[in-house]
Scaffold this motif. Sequence first.
Motif: not given
Length: 215
Positions: A53-56, A59-60, A66-68
């Motif tokens: 979700m983070i890499l692909n 994202l704002d 916040f995900l990291l």
Amino acid sequence: MARAPFITFEGVEGAGKTTLARSLADWLQRQGTSVLLTREPGGSDLGKQLRPMILNQPLDAYTELFLLLADRRQHTLQRILPALEQGIWVLCDRYADSTLVYQGYGRGLDLDLLRYLNTLATNALCPDLTVLIDLPVEIALTRANDPNRFEAEAAEFHERIRAGYLREAANAPDRYVILSGTETPETLLANLQAVIQQRFLNLQQENPVAGRITE
Ligand code: TYD
């Protein structure tokens, strides 16, 4: 009980962190040391789901942050701290410094805010040693082979990342060791082994309870 060393690996894409972390883990294990080799994003069970979700997807910058941080807190509590407390060395491919550098120097988020949020996410855990592999961006980008949206950023973004790491290393010279990513993997490993011997192994031989003690 003596807490085991916590060592993180940082650098621009393609610097050779992952290979070096893996070969250090192999070397330590051959000497009978218990090692947890892990990475961020994706070190916790939650993180395995968060990583794609983070890499692909676009994202704002705060959503990305916040995900990291969610991954980091879960990873720290679920895997890193329990391992260290059991005397297992933890080698982590990227950790809190990646957030300072990528989200701070790279994306422009406030560095003091990031330091504060990192303290929450890490439960105030700080690496005993951070290995920064420094490499000119033009060389790094020809080596990077894992296309994700960070690698796709313009060269200026990666220049800010490189400069950010060098600045953070200068701010914390006792914690950081800087190795040159232009060295061969064998030389990088030999240089790191010398640092590890001096910082952790000799110390442990002289005093079996040396190192940080958990309260
Ligand atoms: P990864 O494939 O693990 O890259 P590398 O092989 O270079 O380590 O992808 C992780 C990407 O996530 C990397 O480009 C850096 C980025 N990242 C951040 O922006 N902030 C962070 O806090 C972390 C841990 C990674």
